[in-house]
Enzyme design. Structure first.
Site, PDB file in Angstrom:
ATOM      1  N   LYS A 106     -16.526  10.869 -12.174  1.00 11.63           N
ATOM      2  CA  LYS A 106     -17.106  11.922 -11.332  1.00 11.63           C
ATOM      3  C   LYS A 106     -16.546  13.266 -11.753  1.00 11.63           C
ATOM      4  O   LYS A 106     -15.510  13.314 -12.410  1.00 11.63           O
ATOM      5  CB  LYS A 106     -16.785  11.639  -9.850  1.00 11.63           C
ATOM      6  N   GLU A 130      -4.907  15.182   2.866  1.00  9.07           N
ATOM      7  CA  GLU A 130      -3.835  15.319   1.886  1.00  9.07           C
ATOM      8  C   GLU A 130      -2.893  16.416   2.337  1.00  9.07           C
ATOM      9  O   GLU A 130      -3.340  17.431   2.879  1.00  9.07           O
ATOM     10  CB  GLU A 130      -4.399  15.683   0.524  1.00  9.07           C
ATOM     11  N   HIS A 138     -15.911  10.144  -2.175  1.00 11.97           N
ATOM     12  CA  HIS A 138     -14.992   9.211  -1.491  1.00 11.97           C
ATOM     13  C   HIS A 138     -15.344   9.023  -0.026  1.00 11.97           C
ATOM     14  O   HIS A 138     -15.410   7.891   0.475  1.00 11.97           O
ATOM     15  CB  HIS A 138     -13.539   9.708  -1.570  1.00 11.97           C
TER      16      HIS A 138
END
Lengths: 360, 516
Positions: free
Chosen positions: B174, B242, B266
């Site tokens: 990707k 994150e 994702h």
């Protein structure tokens, strides 16, 4: 957390001793401070039956195996030196420190049961209350484990891990025949590389017909000294071929499905630093369209590789190396205990080997 | 998977699942970061676990003036540094190193492909790899088309006429385009050179153990399916958080943004897996068919009013993360001080399907949030009638099933329990299963699983062309509106859970984020 261990005193009704063991288990998890609650984790009941001799090595093996697997581990030790009705139980917890933490936070129970011969006859009724319900039960058969104890526990087990080279062909075959549990034979696991390499030769569909026209097999192996079945791996490999290809064993000879007799030679040999019982070479000769097919697998001198070569269709193909990593017993047993996939051929291979060996 | 191995009687009883036919893995971009950090360590660990075929070799292709020896040295360093298993097992490494080779080539130079072809033929002879080829394009997207075209011209990706002969495969990284139109164009270009069955679009999330376990949990147990729907589920949250920032990738991020970097791939993959119907079989097309169906049920966020009510975009400002002061996004190197690129996204999504109609799916993803965590939380319906009183200080929240994807993979179920005592006082407890404590065996890294699957030709855990396009079809209107500045970019201090508006997104419905 406080690790609790209490020694039980014989002789008295076994159920009283059992009650003491159960109380010890309960008190193991009781604690005064709720902030310090420990987690206990298990995904199986592991029962390890020990034979005589090499107690330290056996315990070290089980210690390593149960460190890898979250299990309630019960070690069963039938000791002829004890009074016939002796029954001792020692309860402890083995705790692991999780990565990033400073104190153990996950623990699993260990029960060590030692008993005399008469108590051992009731082993199943003793063990069943101690097993964690809803979880699978795995039985590991140690060197010299008494067959009667193994047989009794096997009826409770979902999975049995043994080494037929040490436990013996006859007992292993009988156990496999009389249990619904999945049987995992470490000796059969050890021939996996040879099986895999042999199978790879015949992944080429053009060679498949040669499997129905095998003429000879030569296997050399390093015998296992003092083992109940010194040539286990060699015979298991041949038996595996027999089961897979529909051979018959008759009067000590082997016949392929078409009825033609196979020329099978098993040759003991020696090699420096060879692992006892290991297969060293395999040569398979077959016919395909009236031309020879020769497949050969040979262990390198240092034991690190298998060298595989194939002559077929009138040409010799380049030989290939396959790295063979030595697996310690602890790794083999851990894998066998935790593996959810069982080779369905194990029981049949053991019975074939038994039939082949039984005939004169 | 159709393999010669499956018709071989000697294979009976052996695990076919992991049987890999002879193969050469060719990595374009072999001198880059992805190869060093993920691919080579993955291959090493596959070798260590003896999952590679006996007839295996790896050729790196790159512009740098390396040779076989220097390539092996660099790869050894990479494995020593990035492998999950340390220290290096010398015997495994020596055996693997002997199978590594390097071809220096520019990706636009046909002569380089001829050299590669010659080297592949030599490799077949030396290692018995019998024409098995897997090409991994660990390169920027701008080079994907070029490499595929040149592979085609060099006749390296031709489908064999003999069905039993190995089929070359191409693994593509990707991003698969940057919007719907470019994704379609890329798919068209790839399809003009390759058969879809040869194309493996990699999303490494699908290789994660817990992501696969999500399917096992749902379809390997009979107890969950009956409650996995609008009848029992109040709302679903998906969090991809994150604590790190953009880690020096300012140039990349300025062109990409979080919506494209994380949400389009994702996060939507996780949504598909949570919301999909049971596939009719565990095979690539059956599973991917169901995932595409989910994406097609997503109610588009097209008009500006809906977008304003259902989406939040944010950008982190200076703040404290794990005790450290960190700069804001606009203070990062290579980032414009007036940048309007988002580093946080929250969405209120609706799936128009029988199973999920009326159930909100909340999705949030962001950088510089308080911790690194990816999890899915299914919040079940509230009690129709609260029989019991909660103990003082305890909450009487509805049951929640939490699927933790990373870190500390596991599953937790929150439910009410009676506190021991004379009265019926209720406290919430958690039944917790964690991979790390339950299983002693080490979980493979995502790339290990995916590399092995690609070499086996199993595309179940790879993204299909229509899946990519369906993902873009949902995301496109959102990014267009953001580009046109139709929606405000909200800032949030680094180390917090995003702009307050992200919380209001749920609060409006009487819901709240589960902050892990």
């Amino acid at each position: 957390m406080t690790v609790a261990a209490r020694q039980l005193r014989p002789p008295r009704p076994l159920s009283e001793t059992l009650r003491d063991i159960e109380s010890s288990l309960e008190s193991l998890w009781a604690n005064d401070s709720p902030d310090q609650a420990q987690a206990h984790a298990y995904t199986m009941n592991l029962i390890a039956v020990r034979g005589q001799g090499q107690k330290r090595e056996f315990l070290e093996l089980i210690e390593e195996v149960s460190a890898q697997l979250a299990s309630r581990t019960t070690i069963v030790d039938v000791d002829p030196e004890l009074d016939a009705w002796a029954f001792n139980g020692d309860v402890s917890a083995v705790c692991r420190v999780q990565p990033g933490e400073s104190r153990p936070s996950v623990c699993a129970e260990r029960l060590e049961l030692s008993m005399g011969a008469s108590t051992a006859k009731r082993i199943r009724s003793i063990l069943v209350p101690l097993l964690e319900a809803q979880l699978p039960t795995v039985l590991y058969v140690g060197l010299g484990a008494p067959a009667s104890v193994v047989g009794a526990i096997a009826r409770t087990a979902d999975r049995i891990v043994l080494d037929s080279a040490l436990y013996g062909l006859s007992r292993s075959a009988q156990l496999a025949a009389n249990t619904d549990a999945c049987v995992h034979d470490l000796a059969f696991t050890r021939v996996r590389h040879f099986r895999e390499m042999l199978a790879r030769f015949f992944d080429d569909p053009r060679l498949l017909p040669a499997l129905s026209a095998i003429r000879s097999l030569e296997v050399s192996y390093v015998p296992t000294p003092d083992a109940a079945w010194p040539s286990a791996q060699a015979e298991l490999l041949i038996s595996w071929l027999g089961v897979t290809l529909g051979w018959q064993a008759e009067l000590g000879e082997l016949f392929e499905a078409s009825g033609l007799q196979l020329d099978v030679t098993l040759t003991p040999c020696s090699r420096r630093e060879a692992e006892a019982g290991s297969l060293e070479t395999l040569t398979l000769e077959a016919e395909l369209d009236e031309a020879p097919v020769v497949a050969r697998i040979e262990r390198a001198d240092d034991g690190s590789h298998l060298l595989c070569s194939l002559d077929a269709f009138g040409e010799a193909r380049p030989s290939h190396q396959f790295l063979v990593r030595h697996r310690r017993l602890e790794e083999l047993v851990t894998h066998a205990v935790s593996d959810v996939v069982t080779d369905p051929l194990v029981g049949r291979v053991l019975r074939f080997a038994h039939d082949w060996a039984r005939t004169p | 998977m159709d393999s010669a191995a499956s018709s071989n009687p000697l294979r009976a009883g052996m695990s076919h699942e992991l049987a890999v036919d002879p193969n050469v893995l060719v990595i374009f971009g072999a001198t880059g970061d992805l190869t060093a950090r993920k691919l080579m360590p993955g291959i090493y660990n596959l070798a260590r676990n003896r999952l590679l075929p006996a007839s295996f070799a790896l050729l790196g292709v790159g512009r740098r003036a390396w040779d076989d020896g220097s390539f092996r040295e660099h790869m050894r360093e990479a494995v020593a540094r990035f492998s999950r298993a340390k220290p290096i097992d010398q015997a495994v490494w020596d055996d693997l190193a002997a199978r590594l080779g390097y071809v220096q080539a520019s990706f636009d130079d046909p002569a380089g492909y001829e050299r590669l072809k010659a080297r592949l033929d030599e490799t077949d002879k030396s290692f018995g790899t019998s024409g098995g080829r897997t090409f991994y394009l660990a390169v920027p997207p701008s080079e994907t088309r070029l490499i595929v075209r040149n592979l085609k011209r060099a006749e390296l990706v031709e489908l064999p006429s003999d069905a039993r002969a190995p089929r070359p495969r191409v693994i593509v990284e990707k991003p698969f385009g940057f919007d719907l139109e470019s994704a379609r164009e890329l798919n068209r270009d790839l399809s003009s050179e390759l058969d879809e069955s040869q194309i493996f679009r990699i999303d490494h999330y699908l290789g994660k153990e817990t992501v696969q376990n999500l399917l096992v949990l749902r379809f390997g147990n009979s107890i969950f399916e009956p409650i996995w729907s609008r009848s029992h589920v109040s709302y679903v949250e998906i969090t991809v958080a994150e604590h790190i920032g953009i880690e020096g990738r300012g140039r990349f991020y300025e062109e990409t943004g979080l919506l494209r970097d994380v949400v389009q791939n994702h996060a939507l993959q996780l949504l598909s897996l949570v919301a999909m119907e049971a596939p009719v079989a565990w095979d690539a097309d059956a599973v991917r068919n169901e995932k595409v169906k989910v994406l097609r049920t997503l109610r588009p966020l097209k008009d500006i009013t809906t977008l304003r009510q259902s989406s939040v975009r944010g950008q982190y400002a200076r703040g404290l993360v794990r005790g450290d002061e960190v700069p804001g996004y606009r203070e990062e190197p290579d980032v414009s001080p007036e940048s309007s690129v988002e580093t946080f996204v929250a969405l209120h999504m609706q799936l128009d399907s029988w199973r999920w109609g009326g159930v909100p799916f909340y999705l949030r993803a962001g950088k510089r949030l308080p911790k690194r965590v990816t999890e899915i939380a299914l919040h079940f319906n509230a009690l129709p009638h609260p029989l019991f009183f909660a103990a003082p200080g305890a909450s009487s929240r509805p049951n929640t099933l939490i699927l933790r994807i990373q870190p500390d993979e596991g599953i937790a179920l929150r439910f009410a329990s009676k506190i021991p005592g004379q009265t019926i006082a209720i406290r919430e407890v958690a039944m917790d299963f964690r991979y790390g404590t339950a299983f002693g065996t080490e979980a493979p890294e995502a790339y290990e699983r995916l590399l092995l699957d690609a070499m086996r030709g199993d595309a179940t855990l790879f993204t299909r062309h229509d899946e990519v396009e369906a993902q873009w079809a949902y995301v496109d209107p959102i990014q267009r509106a953001w580009r046109e500045q139709a929606l405000p970019l909200l800032t949030y201090p680094a180390g917090t859970w995003g702009p307050p508006e992200a919380h209001e997104l749920l609060a409006r419905q009487g819901h709240g984020w589960n902050n892990p």
